[in-house]
Design a protein around this motif. Structure first.
Motif, short mmCIF file in Angstrom:
data_model
loop_
_atom_site.label_atom_id
_atom_site.label_comp_id
_atom_site.label_asym_id
_atom_site.label_seq_id
_atom_site.Cartn_x
_atom_site.Cartn_y
_atom_site.Cartn_z
N GLN A 308 33.04 43.04 45.82
CA GLN A 308 34.19 42.63 46.63
C GLN A 308 34.84 41.37 46.07
OE1 GLN A 308 31.34 43.74 47.61
NE2 GLN A 308 31.37 44.66 49.65
N ILE A 310 34.76 40.40 42.98
CA ILE A 310 35.44 40.78 41.74
C ILE A 310 36.80 41.39 42.06
CG2 ILE A 310 35.32 42.32 39.73
CD1 ILE A 310 33.33 39.95 39.66
N THR A 311 36.80 42.24 43.08
CA THR A 311 38.07 42.87 43.48
C THR A 311 39.09 41.81 43.90
OG1 THR A 311 36.93 44.84 44.24
CG2 THR A 311 39.12 44.45 45.15
N LEU A 312 38.62 40.86 44.68
CA LEU A 312 39.53 39.81 45.15
C LEU A 312 40.08 39.02 43.95
CD1 LEU A 312 37.55 38.64 48.29
CD2 LEU A 312 39.78 39.77 48.27
N ARG A 313 39.20 38.75 42.99
CA ARG A 313 39.68 38.04 41.80
C ARG A 313 40.73 38.87 41.08
NH1 ARG A 313 35.60 35.80 37.52
NH2 ARG A 313 37.55 35.12 36.63
N ALA A 314 40.45 40.18 40.97
CA ALA A 314 41.39 41.05 40.26
C ALA A 314 42.73 41.13 40.98
CB ALA A 314 40.79 42.45 40.11
N LEU A 315 42.68 40.96 42.30
CA LEU A 315 43.93 40.99 43.07
C LEU A 315 44.69 39.67 42.95
CD1 LEU A 315 42.72 42.77 46.34
CD2 LEU A 315 44.19 43.73 44.55
N GLY A 316 44.08 38.70 42.31
CA GLY A 316 44.77 37.43 42.09
C GLY A 316 44.37 36.32 43.04
N ALA A 317 43.25 36.51 43.74
CA ALA A 317 42.82 35.47 44.67
C ALA A 317 42.52 34.18 43.91
CB ALA A 317 41.57 35.94 45.40
N PRO A 318 42.92 33.04 44.47
CA PRO A 318 42.61 31.76 43.81
C PRO A 318 41.10 31.58 43.69
CG PRO A 318 44.16 31.44 45.62
CD PRO A 318 43.67 32.84 45.72
N ARG A 319 40.71 30.84 42.67
CA ARG A 319 39.28 30.63 42.42
C ARG A 319 38.62 29.95 43.62
NH1 ARG A 319 38.41 30.67 36.70
NH2 ARG A 319 36.76 29.14 36.80
N PHE A 321 39.41 30.25 46.68
CA PHE A 321 39.28 31.24 47.74
C PHE A 321 37.99 32.05 47.54
CE2 PHE A 321 40.21 35.41 49.64
CZ PHE A 321 40.69 35.03 50.89
N GLN A 395 32.50 32.85 39.34
CA GLN A 395 33.56 32.22 38.56
C GLN A 395 33.28 32.29 37.07
OE1 GLN A 395 36.15 31.35 40.05
NE2 GLN A 395 35.61 30.83 42.13
N LEU A 399 36.13 38.45 34.21
CA LEU A 399 36.68 39.37 35.22
C LEU A 399 36.75 40.79 34.69
CD1 LEU A 399 37.86 39.86 37.96
CD2 LEU A 399 40.05 38.97 37.15
N LEU A 403 34.73 43.82 36.26
CA LEU A 403 35.43 45.01 36.79
C LEU A 403 34.82 46.28 36.21
CD1 LEU A 403 39.23 44.07 36.81
CD2 LEU A 403 37.89 44.89 38.75
N ASP B 87 45.98 34.01 37.33
CA ASP B 87 45.66 34.54 38.68
C ASP B 87 46.89 34.41 39.59
OD1 ASP B 87 43.09 35.12 37.92
OD2 ASP B 87 42.20 33.33 38.81
N ARG B 90 49.55 36.86 38.51
CA ARG B 90 49.19 38.23 38.92
C ARG B 90 49.39 38.41 40.44
NH1 ARG B 90 44.70 38.21 36.72
NH2 ARG B 90 43.24 37.83 38.42
N ARG B 91 48.99 37.36 41.17
CA ARG B 91 49.11 37.44 42.63
C ARG B 91 50.56 37.64 43.06
NH1 ARG B 91 46.28 33.13 43.53
NH2 ARG B 91 47.83 31.57 44.09
N PHE B 119 45.41 34.95 50.64
CA PHE B 119 45.22 34.06 49.49
C PHE B 119 46.08 32.80 49.61
CE2 PHE B 119 44.43 38.07 46.70
CZ PHE B 119 43.27 38.31 47.41
#
Lengths: 406, 244
Positions: A308, A310-319, A321, A395, A399, A403, B87, B90-91, B119
């Protein structure tokens, strides 16, 4: 940025694993807290129980044995003070009062203590109910005694050991009928369960000279020097601090032993220091187990969360977060575990205190003090630092590789 | 042609990506890739397994840093951004749809769709919550308060699509979006992606699916990390409503 909805969802979804983790942490914390809290409760409880016994004079021997017998009313065999020493002590002007203590009888497992009304008044301040005994066939009961004022009973010879009268050599009822005339206030000591009667009654029941002229019905001092038997111990209330030390020195001879119960308890605590160290060691071992549990729990729970995160990171979530979720999940569990552990530790200590109080009569009041909070805080702080581990690992990982792998 | 000449859209120029294998030897997963992904067009990246399709998609998304070359979006050189900046880029610019959906099964349908809104906000703004509901409805889903693990594969893929669209990104990057779907669901997803291009988005799909390829405006065929055939529209003149 608000990671909490996701942390909460993770907690709800993995609730059984999370609960197991919380209980594991709580168990460790509660054991460590209970050990330390109970040790302190024992020390303060026993000190409080002995607080009103300024000076005890007994036959030479073990102070601990006399302490356990005279203050904590534990069945034991103590030698008697020689009658001449007893007489000299009872009439010593440096004492506000000297209360002889006589044992040997019981009623329904409650020890009957022969003494003077002065000691009863001294231990209880004022009575909770009724009055002090004024005749030999009268008694005052402790605050926790099931007996009521006005109730009558026949004393039984012998004191049950561990509540089992069968173990006594010759249990039989004395012929006298005693009436309860008063009830003491709670003292937090085994005296709360005891029955206090005039010491003359105990002497009389055991066919000893009873301290007064033949045929006299008097109770309490002054005692007739020619008709006073030896006693197992006497509680002395000195007039001054200086008198206390004088009395102790005067009665520390080949024939008698004077000691301050507080000092004897302190020596007992120092002898028990090893036990305390053992308990501290147990507490440390428990804490180490808790921390190991946290590390294992963190690693196991981490496995649930990695895909989960990893998915959030792939979606662009800030580090931050991602780190907040990874940390927040474990930190919440550690916080819950430590909080529950504190409560359970207090509960455990309370339960043990109740059990010990029922067994010994010594009122134990467990508390949570700074040392317990310090233990909890140190476990919490360490847990929160360890909770950074998953955040750091997430971190650090590539990524793209994560993935592909998750 | 230098694809960076284009004023808008996403372009890659002489892109290369190399990795170490288990023996420590380097190999090129991508080499010399130059392509442009224009707004309003669906680009299908095709090729055999191991040809570098997903690697290219990850490079475009900023998930992977290329070893050489450049990725540019508008005035931003994405490939030169640091990790945090990528990031952020991409976001704000990419809607990601993964082959295995990668939904967060601890969350409900609505929560999954609104996840990207968390986010940058303490609470999901009502406008985004409403947009999520609209997307869910438009994609034929029900806003159920159940874990997404209970949904069918077709439904899960549509939730993933809705999540990708929540922040209204300019670029949609989809990795095998129809791979595990039945024919009807695959057709539905293909139609949706086509519709997104119609809204002016640049849609890039890694796919093996002929149906999806047939609806693409551009096809990039990769073979051993290189473009095997020119990035052209193979269906020019054949597709109704072509807007190239």
């Amino acid at each position: 940025m608000n990671p909490w909805p996701i942390v909460r969802a993770f907690l709800v979804r993995h609730r059984w694993a999370a609960l197991a983790f919380v209980f594991l942490v709580a168990a460790g914390v509660s054991l460590a807290v209970a050990l330390i809290s109970q040790e302190r409760a024992l020390r303060t409880g026993s000190a409080r129980a002995a607080d009103r016994f300024d000076l005890i004079v007994a036959a030479p021997g073990s102070q601990t044995d006399v302490l356990l017998t005279a203050v904590f009313l534990r069945p034991g065999t103590t030698k008697l003070l020689p009658p001449e020493v007893t007489v000299r002590l009872l009439n010593d002007k440096r004492a506000a009062f000297v209360a002889p203590i006589g044992f040997g009888d019981s009623h329904r497992s409650a020890p009957i203590v022969g003494t003077t009304s002065q000691l009863v008044t001294h231990l209880s301040n004022e009575l909770q109910e009724g009055r002090v005994f004024a005749r030999r066939e009268e008694a005052v009961v402790g605050a926790a005694s099931p007996m009521k004022v006005g109730e009558t009973f026949q004393p039984t010879h012998g004191i049950p050991r561990d509540g089992n009268p069968e173990e006594d050599a010759d249990p039989h009822e004395h012929g006298s009928m005693i009436t309860v005339v008063g009830r003491m206030k709670p003292t937090g000591s085994p005296w709360d369960s005891a029955i206090m009667v005039p010491v003359e009654l105990v002497w009389q029941l055991h066919s000893l000279p009873y301290g007064h002229e033949e045929g006299s019905e008097a109770v309490g001092p002054p005692f007739d020097p020619a008709r006073t038997p030896g006693v197992p111990a006497a509680v002395v209330k000195p007039t001054t601090i200086a008198a206390a030390y004088q009395l102790r020195n005067a009665y520390t001879t080949n024939e008698s032993m004077g000691f301050f119960p507080a000092e004897a308890l302190t020596r007992l605590y120092s002898v028990m220091g090893d036990l305390r160290q053992l308990m501290s060691l147990l507490a440390i071992v428990t804490q180490a187990l808790v921390l190991m549990a946290i590390v294992m729990g963190v690693l196991l729970l981490f496995r649930f969360l990695v895909p989960q995160l990893i998915t959030l990171r792939a979606l662009g979530a800030p580090r931050l977060f991602i780190a907040a979720i990874a940390w927040g999940f474990t930190a919440t569990l550690v916080l819950a575990g430590v909080g529950l552990g504190l409560v359970a530790g207090y509960g455990l200590s309370y339960g043990v205190s109740q059990w010990l109080a029922a067994d010994t009569g010594v009122e134990l009041t467990p508390t949570l003090d700074s040392s317990e909070y310090l233990i909890a805080a140190s476990i919490l702080a360490t847990g929160w630092i360890l909770a950074l581990l998953p955040a750091y690992v997430v971190q650090r990982r590539s990524l793209a590789i994560s993935l592909a792998e998750s | 042609m230098n694809p960076h000449d284009a004023e808008a859209g996403l372009s890659v120029f002489q892109l290369g990506a190399s990795f170490c294998d288990v023996t420590g030897d380097r190999f090129d997963a991508l080499s010399g890739i130059t392509a442009q992904f224009k707004p309003g067009r669906v680009t299908a990246i095709v090729g055999p397994s191991g040809s570098g399709k997903t690697t290219l998609l990850h490079c475009i998304a900023g998930i992977l840093v290329p070893s050489s070359g450049e990725i540019r979006h508008g005035g931003v050189i994405v490939s030169s951004l640091g990790e945090s900046a990528r990031d952020t880029w991409r976001r704000h610019n990419c809607g990601m749809v993964f082959q295995d959906f990668r939904l967060i099964d601890e969350l409900t349908v609505l929560e999954n769709v609104t996840t990207p809104a968390l986010f940058g906000h303490y609470r999901v703004p009502s406008i985004l919550r409403e947009r999520a509901r609209t997307l869910i409805r438009d994609l034929g889903l029900l806003e159920r308060s159940v874990s997404t693990s209970r949904l069918s594969r077709g439904e899960r893929q549509r939730v993933a699509l809705a999540r990708a669209l929540l922040m209204d990104p300019a670029i949609i990057l989809a990795d095998e979006p129809t791979a595990s779907l039945d024919r009807a669901n695959a057709a539905s997803v293909a139609k949706t992606l086509e519709g997104l291009a119609g809204q002016g988005k640049a849609v890039v799909c890694v796919t093996h699916d002929d149906l999806l390829v047939s609806r693409a405006h551009e096809v990039i065929s990769l073979k051993a990390g290189r473009i095997g055939t020119p990035a052209v529209d193979p269906f020019v003149g054949l597709r109704a409503g072509d807007h190239a």
